[in-house]
Each structure stands twice: as C-alpha cells, then as structure tokens.
Design an enzyme around this catalytic site. Structure first.
Site, PDB file in Angstrom:
ATOM      1  CG  PHE A  23      99.946  10.783 -50.140  1.00  0.00           C
ATOM      2  CD1 PHE A  23      99.021  10.550 -49.137  1.00  0.00           C
ATOM      3  CD2 PHE A  23     101.223  10.279 -50.003  1.00  0.00           C
ATOM      4  CE1 PHE A  23      99.372   9.833 -48.009  1.00  0.00           C
ATOM      5  CE2 PHE A  23     101.582   9.558 -48.873  1.00  0.00           C
ATOM      6  CZ  PHE A  23     100.658   9.340 -47.873  1.00  0.00           C
ATOM      7  N   GLY A  25      95.453  11.153 -55.304  1.00  0.00           N
ATOM      8  CA  GLY A  25      94.018  11.349 -55.501  1.00  0.00           C
ATOM      9  C   GLY A  25      93.346  10.254 -56.318  1.00  0.00           C
ATOM     10  CE  LYS A  26      96.565   5.098 -56.147  1.00  0.00           C
ATOM     11  NZ  LYS A  26      97.364   6.015 -55.309  1.00  0.00           N
ATOM     12  CG  ASP A  92      90.502   1.909 -53.942  1.00  0.00           C
ATOM     13  OD1 ASP A  92      91.266   2.408 -54.796  1.00  0.00           O
ATOM     14  OD2 ASP A  92      90.359   2.392 -52.805  1.00  0.00           O
ATOM     15  CD  GLU A  93      94.824   0.875 -51.881  1.00  0.00           C
ATOM     16  OE1 GLU A  93      95.895   0.635 -52.492  1.00  0.00           O
ATOM     17  OE2 GLU A  93      94.694   1.821 -51.095  1.00  0.00           O
ATOM     18  CB  ALA A  94      93.779  -2.645 -59.018  1.00  0.00           C
ATOM     19  CD  GLN A  95      97.942  -0.871 -55.034  1.00  0.00           C
ATOM     20  OE1 GLN A  95      97.122  -0.456 -55.845  1.00  0.00           O
ATOM     21  NE2 GLN A  95      97.934  -0.485 -53.755  1.00  0.00           N
ATOM     22  CB  CYS A 152     111.397  20.231 -55.424  1.00  0.00           C
ATOM     23  SG  CYS A 152     110.626  19.244 -56.726  1.00  0.00           S
ATOM     24  CB  CYS A 184     112.855  14.831 -54.902  1.00  0.00           C
ATOM     25  SG  CYS A 184     113.040  16.595 -55.276  1.00  0.00           S
TER      26      CYS A 184
END
Ligand code: ZN
Length: 206
Positions: A23, A25-26, A92-95, A152, A184
């Site tokens: 979330f 914004g990559k 995208d989603e290179a991980q 927070c 957090c």
C-alpha cells in the site's frame, strides 16, 4: 518525485528500483513511469510473476485500479525469452521472482534497455524479500516509497500481517495486511501469540 534523466544520447540502459511496503504506491509509481515512457513514444513491456492472479491475468492492477497491460511469466528466464524489441521493461512484484531476476535485469540493462523494477523490500516479518536486496544493490536509481501507518499515521515502512499463517507468499488484501511504522510494527509483533509459524523457523530455533 522521480524525474527521468535525459538519456537521448546514451546507448546504455540502466536499472531503477521502486520499493516499499504494501500500500505504498509502488505499482502506481511503476505505471506512472511506464505511461510517461509511452508518451515519449517508447516501446514498453511489463512482466510480472505468474503467481500473482489476484485480479487479472494480462494486466497489472494496482490497489487503486490503475491498469496497464502486462505479461505473466513463470520465472526470470522467461522474461529474457519473451522480451521484444523494446526500450523500457517493467518488472512488477519482483520479490516473487527467483534470484535469476538480478542477472536478467542486468542483461537487459546491458543491452541498452531501461529496466524499472517494483517490489516489496521486506516481507511481513520485516526481513529482506527474495531478490530485492540484490536488485537494490545493482540499480542505478532507487526510490523507496512509503505508506501511512494504519495505527498512528506516521510513515509506514512495514507490511504488518494480522494472520498467523506462516506462508511468506500470501497475496494480500486489506483485511490481512496493513502498513505500519517501525514502532507499531514491533508492538504488533510483540502482542502476537508466539506460535511456531514456519517449519524453517523451527529448524533455526533448534
Ligand atoms: Zn505507527
């Protein structure tokens, strides 16, 4: 904001990495850069790992429903096999790719292609994710984007997972993951029951 440098007289390619938590914004940033390349009349192609079937097969869909056509591939070598005569390659989603994606990105850049890689830099445990550390090391340009901590309101760097499912590859929706800042994230982790979540973890502990 990332501004493309003037490469009109250069034959060399390069690697850009866009990383951050969920979330953050990559994918929006990847799509923004790809769209700008298209506006500049450059031929572009986007690849993504085939396992990401959250929404659609042949397009990247970011969380805000921006879309751009993309090609799902099974592994990093398939990127090399399928890449056409393009000036810009997005990944995208290179991980989720195998470690070979690092060599593939370098090979494409060495051919003179601009390679834009987007991916999660850390998994839900806060550990470096897959080939991302190596990609960050070899990239010419690195952009770390941030989400907002859902607890927070600070800048969020972590993808906190509510579930105790130990699988690292759990494609996320907002009821499973939330972006959190360091403080957090740690508080959430410490509040979780200490269950043996992964076989690999158990082995490490022995
Ligand atoms: Zn926070």
């Amino acid at each position: 904001m990332f501004i493309e440098f003037n490469s009109a007289n250069r034959k060399a390619g390069w690697i850009e990495v866009i990383c951050g938590s969920m979330f953050s914004g990559k994918t929006e940033e990847l799509i923004r850069r790809m769209r700008r390349a298209q506006i500049a009349n450059q031929r572009v192609e986007i690849f993504k790992p085939g396992l990401d079937k959250r929404y659609a097969i042949n397009e990247i869909v970011s969380h805000n429903q921006n879309t751009i056509p993309s090609m799902p591939v099974h592994d990093s070598q398939e990127v090399l096999q399928r890449v056409g005569s393009v000036q810009v390659v997005g990944i995208d989603e290179a991980q989720f790719f195998d470690d070979g994606i690092v060599t593939v990105a370098e090979e494409l850049a060495n051919r003179g292609i601009r390679v834009i890689v987007a991916g999660l830099d850390m998994d839900f445990r806060g550990n470096p994710f897959g080939p991302m550390p190596q990609l960050l090391a070899v990239a010419e340009f690195v952009t770390k984007v941030h989400a907002i901590c859902q607890v927070c309101g600070s800048l969020a760097n972590y993808s906190y997972r509510h579930s105790n499912d130990g699988s690292t590859v759990l494609l996320g929706e907002k009821d499973v993951y939330e972006p959190r800042c360091r403080t957090c994230f740690l508080e959430g982790e410490q509040a979780k029951p200490h269950l043996p979540v992964m076989p690999a973890r158990e082995e490490e502990d022995q």
